[in-house]
Design an enzyme around this catalytic site. Structure first.
Site, short mmCIF file in Angstrom:
data_model
loop_
_atom_site.label_atom_id
_atom_site.label_comp_id
_atom_site.label_asym_id
_atom_site.label_seq_id
_atom_site.Cartn_x
_atom_site.Cartn_y
_atom_site.Cartn_z
N LYS A 16 0.83 -1.22 0.00
CA LYS A 16 0.00 0.00 0.00
C LYS A 16 0.86 1.26 0.00
O LYS A 16 0.53 2.24 -0.65
CB LYS A 16 -0.91 0.03 1.25
CG LYS A 16 -1.95 -1.07 1.26
CD LYS A 16 -2.73 -1.04 2.55
CE LYS A 16 -1.93 -1.44 3.77
NZ LYS A 16 -1.46 -2.83 3.78
N GLY A 40 4.01 -1.44 8.56
CA GLY A 40 5.36 -1.28 8.02
C GLY A 40 5.23 -1.00 6.54
O GLY A 40 5.01 -1.91 5.75
N ARG A 143 -13.01 3.45 27.42
CA ARG A 143 -13.04 4.86 27.85
C ARG A 143 -12.06 5.16 28.97
O ARG A 143 -12.35 5.93 29.87
CB ARG A 143 -14.46 5.28 28.22
CG ARG A 143 -15.37 5.29 27.00
CD ARG A 143 -16.78 5.08 27.33
NE ARG A 143 -16.97 3.79 27.99
CZ ARG A 143 -18.14 3.37 28.43
NH1 ARG A 143 -19.19 4.12 28.32
NH2 ARG A 143 -18.23 2.19 29.00
N LEU A 333 3.80 -8.24 -9.30
CA LEU A 333 3.52 -9.17 -10.40
C LEU A 333 4.82 -9.85 -10.84
O LEU A 333 4.84 -11.03 -11.21
CB LEU A 333 2.89 -8.40 -11.56
CG LEU A 333 2.45 -9.22 -12.76
CD1 LEU A 333 1.33 -10.20 -12.39
CD2 LEU A 333 1.99 -8.33 -13.91
P1 IMP Z 1 -1.35 -6.30 16.01
O1 IMP Z 1 -1.94 -5.36 15.02
O2 IMP Z 1 0.08 -6.02 16.33
O3 IMP Z 1 -2.21 -6.45 17.23
O4 IMP Z 1 -1.34 -7.78 15.34
C1 IMP Z 1 -2.53 -8.46 15.01
C2 IMP Z 1 -2.38 -9.25 13.72
O5 IMP Z 1 -2.25 -8.34 12.63
C3 IMP Z 1 -1.13 -10.13 13.65
O6 IMP Z 1 -1.43 -11.26 12.87
C4 IMP Z 1 -0.12 -9.27 12.93
O7 IMP Z 1 0.88 -10.03 12.28
C5 IMP Z 1 -1.04 -8.58 11.93
N1 IMP Z 1 -0.53 -7.29 11.48
C6 IMP Z 1 -0.53 -6.12 12.15
N2 IMP Z 1 0.00 -5.15 11.40
C7 IMP Z 1 0.33 -5.70 10.22
C8 IMP Z 1 0.89 -5.18 9.01
O8 IMP Z 1 1.18 -3.99 8.87
N3 IMP Z 1 1.07 -6.08 8.02
C9 IMP Z 1 0.70 -7.37 8.13
N4 IMP Z 1 0.18 -7.91 9.22
C10 IMP Z 1 -0.01 -7.07 10.27
#
Ligand code: IMP
Length: 425
Positions: A16, A40, A143, A333
């Protein structure tokens, strides 16, 4: 209607950031509206690699404002570190970054709580990024969170409020696990130390965006994670704690629906997932390793190896329907160059029944087997291609197959990490 939403159509990591950077040329502002430093987003600009976690991906365009919207959860220490690392690369960031006073603060105790809760999930952890995102959103919903506006308050008031929050959290964590403890003042110090640098960035970003819209300025709303990680529409409980859909974009920015002109769903030409949870088209063996190697599928935030699999059109159709995608951007791709044969899941089979739609929640999806269509790959490289006509016939037909089964036209294609390897289809 100068607003354009860009969302992940799979399990995150779709590229993205790169597509937002491509679309941000001429945009007045790029807005993150959910998530936090769990994201990331990698950009490659002039051979330099930028890893963004909180700062929006429009930052590579000098005139573009970066807005961290009300729907985000923000670790102020991580934010200042990220700004410093971008400024070290010569980018001017501070002067064109705005942070919503209504966004919530991620405190070090949330990061600790994230780890404790994962440990307590025993054999079935979510596999979070460990950035404290889930606990910060939980406090917001209960909250009892702290908003970024705290950094605009007098020092004594901010100190008292943060200390009270940390003390309450310490009690809670000790009740969960008596082995967990922390020094409240030691934890408070680095957060309060951010106050002077963070305060000038904090404002009412909803009002700011509404003013920009009134002036007819072009705004991009940049999603993090992806539809299958959405708190409501993803593979619950193996999801993130925010809304990664179009609706989430509106809630997390204060932009009303009638301002949205287009919704781009970003999807990889195959599929990946980090963390746990169902992934019907996952390739466990050599083909999965090959995709991981060629696609360099390692997390930008945690460095974890991503699980890899075939394109899942059922999941993308679901994402497209929930968010109203108006177009698809297909990334990476080029990673499929040289694969003799490819597969695309077009339906599932669950307990002998054929399904065309995603079932709700993780347990039902776990029982689904994908139904594939097979596709002969292409041998020539797509990396130097800069238009649809440049692509080998096989790659063009593959894109046709994706759009046919996803039900959304492919309008943007990316065949490499650099900015100039993205083109309109
Ligand atoms: P959290 O967002 O750190 O709580 O993680 C919850 C789930 O979302 C986990 O499976 C993470 O690996 C996934 N996740 C969170 N942020 C990302 C991202 O930016 N890319 C891919 N997976 C993500």
């Amino acid at each position: 209607m100068p607003c354009h939403v860009v969302l992940g159509g799979q399990w995150g990591d779709e590229g993205k950031g790169k597509i937002v950077d491509y679309l941000a040329a001429g945009a007045h502002a790029v807005v993150r509206f959910q998530g936090g430093a769990n994201a990331g987003h990698t950009l490659v600009l002039g051979g330099r690699r930028l890893a963004l976690h909180l700062v929006p991906s429009g930052i590579g365009h000098p005139g573009c404002l970066g807005v961290l919207g009300n729907g985000m959860v923000i670790d102020p220490v991580a934010l200042l570190e990220e700004i410093a690392s971008l400024e070290k690369l010569g980018l001017e960031v501070r002067g064109r970054l705005r942070v919503s006073s209504a966004a919530h603060v991620v405190l070090p105790c949330h990061v600790l709580q994230d780890r404790v809760e994962e440990r307590r999930r025993g054999g079935s952890p979510v596999g979070t990024t460990g950035r404290g995102v889930g606990p910060a959103y939980a406090d917001k919903a209960a909250r009892q969170g702290v908003q970024m506006g705290i950094f605009l308050r007098p020092e004594g008031e901010a100190r008292a409020r943060l200390r009270e929050t940390l003390e309450r959290k310490r009690e809670l964590l000790q009740a969960l696990d008596p082995g967990v403890d922390f020094d409240v003042d030691a934890m408070l110090g680095p957060v309060l130390a951010c106050r002077e640098q963070v305060a000038p960035l904090v404002c009412d970003t909803t009002a700011l965006l509404q003013d920009l819209l009134d002036e007819g300025r072009r705004i991009l709303l940049e999603g993090a994670q992806g539809a299958m990680l959405d708190l409501d529409h993803g593979t619950y409980p193996y999801v993130t704690s925010s809304s990664c859909t179009s609706a989430g974009a509106l809630v997390g920015s204060g932009v009303p629906p009638q301002e949205v002109a287009a919704v781009t769903g970003v999807v990889k030409a195959y599929a990946t997932r980090v963390g746990n949870g169902p992934f019907p088209t996952e390739l466990a063996g050599e083909e999965g390793d090959r995709l991981r190697q060629i696609g360099q599928e390692y997390g930008a935030t945690t460095g974890r190896a991503r699980r890899c699999g075939w394109f899942d059109a059922v999941a993308v159709r679901h994402a497209a329907r929930v968010s109203g995608f108006t177009e698809l951007a297909v990334t990476k791709l080029d990673v499929l160059d040289g694969f003799e044969s490819l597969r695309v899941a077009v339906g599932y089979e669950q307990d002998g029944k054929k399904l065309r739609r995603m079932p709700v929640g993780a347990e039902d999806l776990e029982r689904c087997r994908p139904e594939y269509v097979e596709f002969a790959g292409w041998r020539t490289s797509t990396q130097g291609c800069r238009s649809l006509l440049d692509l080998p016939g096989g790659a063009r037909r593959y894109l046709d197959l994706l759009q046919e089964h996803a039900g959304i036209p492919v309008r943007i294609v990316s065949v490499g990490p650099d900015r100039d390897s993205t083109f309109r289809a």
